[in-house]
Design an enzyme around this catalytic site. Structure first.
Site, PDB file in Angstrom:
ATOM      1  N   GLU A   1      -5.086 -17.953 -27.279  1.00 15.26           N
ATOM      2  CA  GLU A   1      -6.007 -17.824 -28.464  1.00 15.26           C
ATOM      3  C   GLU A   1      -7.098 -18.488 -28.501  1.00 15.26           C
ATOM      4  O   GLU A   1      -6.823 -19.713 -28.463  1.00 15.26           O
ATOM      5  CB  GLU A   1      -5.277 -17.525 -29.885  1.00 15.26           C
ATOM      6  CG  GLU A   1      -5.987 -17.180 -30.856  1.00 15.26           C
ATOM      7  CD  GLU A   1      -5.192 -17.686 -32.059  1.00 15.26           C
ATOM      8  OE1 GLU A   1      -4.099 -16.994 -32.360  1.00 15.26           O
ATOM      9  OE2 GLU A   1      -5.721 -17.945 -33.345  1.00 15.26           O
TER      10      GLU A   1
ATOM     11  N   GLU B   1       1.656 -21.383 -33.161  1.00 15.69           N
ATOM     12  CA  GLU B   1       1.450 -22.359 -33.771  1.00 15.69           C
ATOM     13  C   GLU B   1       2.685 -23.053 -34.323  1.00 15.69           C
ATOM     14  O   GLU B   1       2.363 -23.713 -35.453  1.00 15.69           O
ATOM     15  CB  GLU B   1       0.139 -22.305 -34.633  1.00 15.69           C
ATOM     16  CG  GLU B   1      -1.055 -21.584 -33.547  1.00 15.69           C
ATOM     17  CD  GLU B   1      -2.268 -21.487 -34.400  1.00 15.69           C
ATOM     18  OE1 GLU B   1      -2.459 -21.731 -35.648  1.00 15.69           O
ATOM     19  OE2 GLU B   1      -3.392 -21.159 -33.951  1.00 15.69           O
TER      20      GLU B   1
END
Length: 345
Positions: free
Chosen positions: A263, A145
């Site tokens: 994810e 991220e």
């Protein structure tokens, strides 16, 4: 949303899991999906140092600290724990994707992003140790991220692409002469079309095997209207744009890089008890799997295998939640996430 946020809530449960890797329910739950892809990562992966002895770091666990990025100090993965985990993976027949510490060596720039090249020496030592031990790793994923505006931290696409190219070089060198080389995956972040377009362009033709993106389209776990969202087809259809945009980027680039959902937990901050760990959540999950297949996504990694209120297994008993039984017959390759903090215990 991030796996470190899961870790805040699951800390005691994850410690219990990793102290008891021989638990037959946990082992058999992984075996049942063999070959199940397990992704080990999350935000704390970027603050891990590997205790390889090359160079020798001080190998201490994560400590909660509100003054630190992501709410924890730097932690260390001892090689004794890495050995235990790989023994478990081998027994379970699991296929491993491991997230590497992409923030190692960075400096903060004036615009708030993190600059400078990734210091890959510690990661290279872990990869070399892994190969010398004969452990099979299906893929090495760089970072979590950090794409686009990032979550807690961000890195520019040009620098990230250079780091991916370095990771490919490391893998080519260390795995030289071996019959199989692991995949190179990145960035494990939320889709930003300009950022993803640039990294795809800069890593052609063969540095990046898999581009991974994350999805939490239901919003926060504290939302009291999650059930209505899950049962509303028009709401669920809103996520199609993400899949469509990424498919277009890859098609336009003419690259061999493929797309994975790296994810996805539906509702971030560990989901919502009696919603994301109950039968109704299957309507979200099956819709996501079908949508992923429609847009040529090759693997869908569910957050998480165990932990939080969206895990496939109950964090206390390890017994399956309803969604555990959903993916077995679906054509999209199935994958689950383990939080980064779990691997250091």
């Amino acid at each position: 949303m991030r796996q470190f946020l899961v870790g805040l809530r699951e800390w005691k449960a994850m410690r219990s899991i990793c102290r008891n890797l021989s638990n037959p329910i946990l082992l058999n739950a992984v075996k049942a999906f063999s070959p199940l892809k397990l992704r080990l990562g999350g935000s704390l992966q970027d603050k891990i140092i590997y205790g390889t002895g090359d160079p020798k770091p001080q190998c201490t666990p994560f400590i909660k600290s509100t003054s630190e990025m992501f709410g924890f100090t730097q932690g260390c993965l001892p090689m004794s724990r890495w050995d235990e985990l790989n023994e478990f993976f081998q027994k379970a027949g699991a296929v491993i994707i491991f997230g590497l510490n992409a923030l190692n060596g960075r400096v903060t720039l004036s615009d708030g992003s993190l600059g400078g090249p990734w210091n890959y020496s510690n990661a290279a030592a872990l990869i070399r140790y892994t190969v010398n031990k004969g452990y099979a790793i299906h893929g090495w994923e760089l970072g979590n991220e950090l794409s686009g505006s990032g979550v807690g931290a961000r890195i520019g696409a040009d620098q990230y692409a250079a780091d991916v190219i370095n990771l490919r070089s490391i893998i080519n060198e260390i795995y030289q002469g071996l019959p199989d080389k692991p995949l190179v995956l990145a960035p494990g972040g939320f889709l930003d079309t300009n950022w993803f377009t640039e990294i795809i362009s800069r890593t052609k033709p063969n540095s990046l095997d898999v581009i991974t993106h994350h999805i939490y389209n239901l919003g926060p776990g504290v939302d009291q209207h999650l059930t209505e969202k899950i049962l509303d087809p028009s709401y669920l259809d809103g996520e199609a744009g993400t899949f469509r945009d990424l498919q277009r980027i890859l098609s336009s680039a003419g690259t061999s890089t493929i797309a994975w959902v790296g994810e996805a937990g539906g509702a971030y901050n560990s989901g919502h008890h009696l919603v994301t760990d109950s039968f109704v959540f299957s309507f979200w999950y099956l819709d996501q799997l079908g949508m992923a297949s429609t847009y040529d996504t090759k693997t869908y990694c569910r957050q998480s295998f165990i932990g939080g209120n969206y895990g496939l297994l109950n964090t206390t008993t390890f017994r399956p939640n309803p969604d555990y039984y959903r993916p077995a017959s679906h054509p999209t390759s199935f994958c689950c996430g383990f939080t980064a903090n779990s691997i250091v215990y």
